[in-house]
Motif scaffolding. Structure first.
Motif, mmCIF file in Angstrom:
data_model
loop_
_atom_site.group_PDB
_atom_site.id
_atom_site.type_symbol
_atom_site.label_atom_id
_atom_site.label_comp_id
_atom_site.label_asym_id
_atom_site.label_seq_id
_atom_site.Cartn_x
_atom_site.Cartn_y
_atom_site.Cartn_z
ATOM 1 N N ASN A 254 0.682 -1.488 0.204
ATOM 2 C CA ASN A 254 0.123 0.041 0.375
ATOM 3 C C ASN A 254 0.631 1.244 -0.056
ATOM 4 O O ASN A 254 1.901 1.365 1.332
ATOM 5 C CB ASN A 254 -1.336 -0.060 1.255
ATOM 6 N N ARG B 189 -4.574 7.246 12.831
ATOM 7 C CA ARG B 189 -5.111 7.158 11.768
ATOM 8 C C ARG B 189 -4.947 6.700 10.453
ATOM 9 O O ARG B 189 -5.792 6.102 10.273
ATOM 10 C CB ARG B 189 -5.873 8.831 11.954
ATOM 11 N N ARG C 181 -4.763 3.050 11.147
ATOM 12 C CA ARG C 181 -6.351 2.181 10.625
ATOM 13 C C ARG C 181 -6.660 2.255 9.261
ATOM 14 O O ARG C 181 -7.176 1.193 8.561
ATOM 15 C CB ARG C 181 -7.346 3.035 11.974
ATOM 16 N N GLU C 182 -6.750 3.634 8.212
ATOM 17 C CA GLU C 182 -6.563 3.784 6.891
ATOM 18 C C GLU C 182 -6.349 2.159 6.575
ATOM 19 O O GLU C 182 -6.860 1.932 5.248
ATOM 20 C CB GLU C 182 -6.801 5.037 6.735
ATOM 21 N N VAL D 55 -5.068 -0.464 7.580
ATOM 22 C CA VAL D 55 -5.141 -1.604 7.955
ATOM 23 C C VAL D 55 -6.819 -2.004 7.162
ATOM 24 O O VAL D 55 -7.527 -2.514 6.935
ATOM 25 C CB VAL D 55 -5.317 -2.217 9.257
ATOM 26 N N ALA D 56 -7.652 -0.707 7.513
ATOM 27 C CA ALA D 56 -8.944 -1.018 6.440
ATOM 28 C C ALA D 56 -9.061 -1.648 5.531
ATOM 29 O O ALA D 56 -9.850 -2.275 4.258
ATOM 30 C CB ALA D 56 -10.165 0.299 6.988
ATOM 31 N N GLU D 57 -8.228 -1.119 4.838
ATOM 32 C CA GLU D 57 -8.408 -0.567 3.230
ATOM 33 C C GLU D 57 -7.330 -2.647 2.897
ATOM 34 O O GLU D 57 -7.898 -3.213 1.857
ATOM 35 C CB GLU D 57 -7.452 0.118 2.721
ATOM 36 N N GLY E 289 -8.408 -4.794 4.244
ATOM 37 C CA GLY E 289 -9.376 -5.588 4.512
ATOM 38 C C GLY E 289 -9.452 -6.322 6.034
ATOM 39 O O GLY E 289 -10.055 -7.003 6.278
ATOM 40 N N SER F 79 -8.927 -6.047 10.125
ATOM 41 C CA SER F 79 -10.307 -5.290 11.652
ATOM 42 C C SER F 79 -9.361 -5.033 12.418
ATOM 43 O O SER F 79 -8.034 -5.450 13.205
ATOM 44 C CB SER F 79 -11.236 -6.103 11.969
ATOM 45 N N ARG F 80 -8.881 -3.206 12.626
ATOM 46 C CA ARG F 80 -8.351 -2.460 13.690
ATOM 47 C C ARG F 80 -8.757 -1.896 14.656
ATOM 48 O O ARG F 80 -9.126 -1.007 13.560
ATOM 49 C CB ARG F 80 -6.430 -2.307 13.503
#
Length: 104
Positions: A12, A91, A94-95, A97-99, A101, A103-104
């Motif tokens: 990423n 922040r 978190r973004e 990890v969310a991208e 897939g 969970s955090r």
């Protein structure tokens, strides 16, 4: 976390930017701290009379408030680092990890 999620995170561009920004910021804070501490020690080592100057009519020398200022500076830059780490860096993490897939 599975290997696929870890690979997605590593690939990423936001992760690469986070690592670079966090590293630069950490090194900047480290450099500021080292300059301040070594500057204080250098002043003691090379110009003993500078920090030995008395303040007013009392017995306190200039070295005491400068030393206290150094401690306060350390607390300040630690607070700045923690605030940025808990805000911006968390922040972004978190973004990322969310991208990926996760969970955090």
């Amino acid at each position: 976390m599975d290997a696929d999620a870890a690979a997605r995170i590593a690939d990423n561009p936001k992760y690469q930017a986070l690592i670079a920004r966090r590293g630069r910021f950490g090194w900047l804070m480290t450099a500021l701290l080292l300059i301040a501490y070594f500057g204080y020690i250098a002043a003691v080592a090379f110009d003993k009379t500078l920090l030995a100057r008395r303040i007013g009519d009392g017995v306190m020398s200039l070295g005491i408030p400068v030393g206290v200022g150094l401690i306060l500076f350390t607390i300040l830059i630690t607070g700045i680092y923690v605030a940025r780490a808990n805000g911006e860096f968390d922040r972004l993490t978190r973004e990322i990890v969310a991208e990926a897939g996760g969970s955090r």
